[in-house]
Design a protein around this motif. Structure first.
Motif, PDB file in Angstrom:
ATOM      1  N   UNK A   1       0.831  -1.213   0.000  1.00 46.99           N
ATOM      2  CA  UNK A   1       0.000   0.000   0.000  1.00 46.99           C
ATOM      3  C   UNK A   1       0.863   1.261   0.000  1.00 46.99           C
ATOM      4  N   UNK A   2       2.012   1.208   0.690  1.00 40.88           N
ATOM      5  CA  UNK A   2       2.896   2.373   0.795  1.00 40.88           C
ATOM      6  C   UNK A   2       3.839   2.508  -0.392  1.00 40.88           C
ATOM      7  N   UNK A   3       3.785   1.572  -1.332  1.00 38.03           N
ATOM      8  CA  UNK A   3       4.614   1.662  -2.525  1.00 38.03           C
ATOM      9  C   UNK A   3       6.069   1.292  -2.308  1.00 38.03           C
ATOM     10  N   UNK A   4       6.343   0.456  -1.319  1.00 39.74           N
ATOM     11  CA  UNK A   4       7.708   0.006  -1.064  1.00 39.74           C
ATOM     12  C   UNK A   4       8.201  -0.764  -2.283  1.00 39.74           C
ATOM     13  N   UNK A   5       9.409  -0.444  -2.748  1.00 45.16           N
ATOM     14  CA  UNK A   5       9.902  -1.050  -3.988  1.00 45.16           C
ATOM     15  C   UNK A   5      10.486  -2.444  -3.796  1.00 45.16           C
ATOM     16  N   UNK A   6      10.953  -2.773  -2.606  1.00 46.18           N
ATOM     17  CA  UNK A   6      11.547  -4.091  -2.369  1.00 46.18           C
ATOM     18  C   UNK A   6      11.139  -4.585  -0.987  1.00 46.18           C
ATOM     19  N   UNK A   7      10.650  -5.819  -0.943  1.00 48.69           N
ATOM     20  CA  UNK A   7      10.251  -6.440   0.323  1.00 48.69           C
ATOM     21  C   UNK A   7      11.071  -7.702   0.505  1.00 48.69           C
ATOM     22  N   UNK A   8      11.786  -7.777   1.629  1.00 43.13           N
ATOM     23  CA  UNK A   8      12.614  -8.941   1.941  1.00 43.13           C
ATOM     24  C   UNK A   8      12.040  -9.591   3.193  1.00 43.13           C
ATOM     25  N   UNK A   9      11.720 -10.859   3.077  1.00 38.38           N
ATOM     26  CA  UNK A   9      11.135 -11.613   4.186  1.00 38.38           C
ATOM     27  C   UNK A   9      12.136 -12.680   4.624  1.00 38.38           C
ATOM     28  N   UNK A  10      12.550 -12.628   5.881  1.00 38.16           N
ATOM     29  CA  UNK A  10      13.503 -13.606   6.401  1.00 38.16           C
ATOM     30  C   UNK A  10      12.733 -14.775   6.989  1.00 38.16           C
ATOM     31  N   UNK A  11      13.028 -15.967   6.489  1.00 36.23           N
ATOM     32  CA  UNK A  11      12.349 -17.183   6.908  1.00 36.23           C
ATOM     33  C   UNK A  11      13.386 -18.187   7.407  1.00 36.23           C
ATOM     34  N   UNK A  12      13.136 -19.467   7.193  1.00 32.44           N
ATOM     35  CA  UNK A  12      14.030 -20.504   7.702  1.00 32.44           C
ATOM     36  C   UNK A  12      14.207 -21.615   6.683  1.00 32.44           C
ATOM     37  N   UNK A  13      15.375 -22.213   6.678  1.00 29.94           N
ATOM     38  CA  UNK A  13      15.652 -23.335   5.790  1.00 29.94           C
ATOM     39  C   UNK A  13      14.655 -24.466   6.020  1.00 29.94           C
ATOM     40  N   UNK A  14      14.205 -24.629   7.249  1.00 31.98           N
ATOM     41  CA  UNK A  14      13.296 -25.728   7.601  1.00 31.98           C
ATOM     42  C   UNK A  14      11.841 -25.445   7.229  1.00 31.98           C
ATOM     43  N   UNK A  15      11.549 -24.305   6.616  1.00 33.07           N
ATOM     44  CA  UNK A  15      10.166 -24.003   6.226  1.00 33.07           C
ATOM     45  C   UNK A  15       9.646 -25.090   5.292  1.00 33.07           C
ATOM     46  N   UNK A  16       8.514 -25.688   5.666  1.00 39.10           N
ATOM     47  CA  UNK A  16       7.976 -26.797   4.893  1.00 39.10           C
ATOM     48  C   UNK A  16       6.490 -26.937   5.202  1.00 39.10           C
ATOM     49  N   UNK A  17       5.665 -26.732   4.204  1.00 39.27           N
ATOM     50  CA  UNK A  17       4.210 -26.791   4.392  1.00 39.27           C
ATOM     51  C   UNK A  17       3.731 -28.176   4.809  1.00 39.27           C
ATOM     52  N   UNK A  18       4.508 -29.225   4.539  1.00 39.63           N
ATOM     53  CA  UNK A  18       4.105 -30.591   4.866  1.00 39.63           C
ATOM     54  C   UNK A  18       4.794 -31.152   6.105  1.00 39.63           C
ATOM     55  N   UNK A  19       5.489 -30.306   6.832  1.00 44.72           N
ATOM     56  CA  UNK A  19       6.229 -30.758   8.010  1.00 44.72           C
ATOM     57  C   UNK A  19       5.280 -31.156   9.138  1.00 44.72           C
ATOM     58  N   UNK A  20       5.737 -32.052   9.999  1.00 41.48           N
ATOM     59  CA  UNK A  20       4.966 -32.393  11.198  1.00 41.48           C
ATOM     60  C   UNK A  20       5.149 -31.317  12.277  1.00 41.48           C
ATOM     61  N   UNK A  21       6.114 -30.423  12.086  1.00 37.19           N
ATOM     62  CA  UNK A  21       6.390 -29.340  13.036  1.00 37.19           C
ATOM     63  C   UNK A  21       5.513 -28.126  12.724  1.00 37.19           C
TER      64      UNK A  21
END
Length: 182
Positions: free
Chosen positions: A84-104
C-alpha cells in the motif's frame, strides 16, 4: 543478537520506528517513507503468560504471539502495508526448515508465512536462514552450557546429524547486498 548486528552494520541507513505488530496503522507509520522493508519478525518458541489476554476474535489466550500470528499474520500485514505504501523491495527472512508438509507447527508456519507474503507481493525476496550464530546466541550458548553441566555431550542420531550454522555478520552483509540492489 541478530537484529543488533544488522542494525550495527546498517546504522547510517536505518531508521528504527517502534510499532505494534497487531496494529496496521503503526506499521504504516513505521514504513511509509521506506524504499525497502526487511521483515525479521519470527519466533523459535511460543511464550506463555499467567494472565490470559483477549484476542481480536474475542477469545482468551495465554500465548503472547502464536507461531501462526508471528510467522503468517504479521508477515502478511507488513507485506500488505508495504505494498500500500509503494515500497519497492520487500525482503522476508524465513528458515531453511520451512515446509508446508512438516509435522512441526513451527516449520509449517514458516512456509505459510512465505506463501502469505508471496500472495501479497509476488516478487518478494525470501531469505531462508539456517541456524544463526554470533556473540551471545542461543545456539552456541546451549552447547557451551550443556558441555559445562553434563558429564557427556549428547549427539543426535549417533553424531550423524549435520548443522551448518551461518555467522550473523555474514547474514547482515547478505541482507545489505540485497538492499543495495534496489
Amino acid at each position: 543478537m541478530f537484529l543488533r548486528q544488522f542494525i550495527k552494520f546498517l546504522s547510517s541507513q536505518l531508521g528504527l520506528i517502534p510499532f505494534s505488530a497487531r496494529d496496521r496503522e503503526t506499521i504504516r507509520e513505521s514504513i511509509k517513507h521506506s524504499d525497502v522493508v526487511v521483515n525479521l519478525i519470527g519466533k523459535s518458541y511460543e511464550t506463555k503468560h499467567v494472565v490470559p489476554t483477549r484476542r481480536a476474535n474475542g477469545k482468551l489466550s495465554r500465548t503472547n504471539f502464536s507461531f501462526e500470528e508471528a510467522h503468517v499474520d504479521i508477515a502478511r500485514n507488513i507485506a500488505e502495508v508495504a505494498k500500500e505504501c509503494g515500497v519497492s523491495r520487500f525482503i522476508h527472512v524465513s528458515a531453511t526448515a520451512a515446509n508446508a508438509n512438516s509435522s512441526s507447527r513451527w516449520s509449517r508456519s514458516k512456509a505459510e508465512g512465505e506463501a502469505a507474503v508471496r500472495k501479497v507481493i509476488d516478487d518478494a525476496i525470501i531469505v531462508r536462514l539456517n541456524t544463526v550464530f554470533g556473540p551471545e546466541d542461543r545456539f552456541l550458548n546451549l552447547i557451551a552450557e550443556a558441555s559445562k553441566r553434563l558429564p557427556f555431550f549428547p549427539l543426535i542420531n549417533g553424531g550423524q546429524n549435520l548443522v551448518q550454522p551461518v555467522y550473523v555478520a555474514d547474514v547482515a552483509k547478505g541482507l545489505h547486498s540485497l538492499i543495495q540492489v534496489s
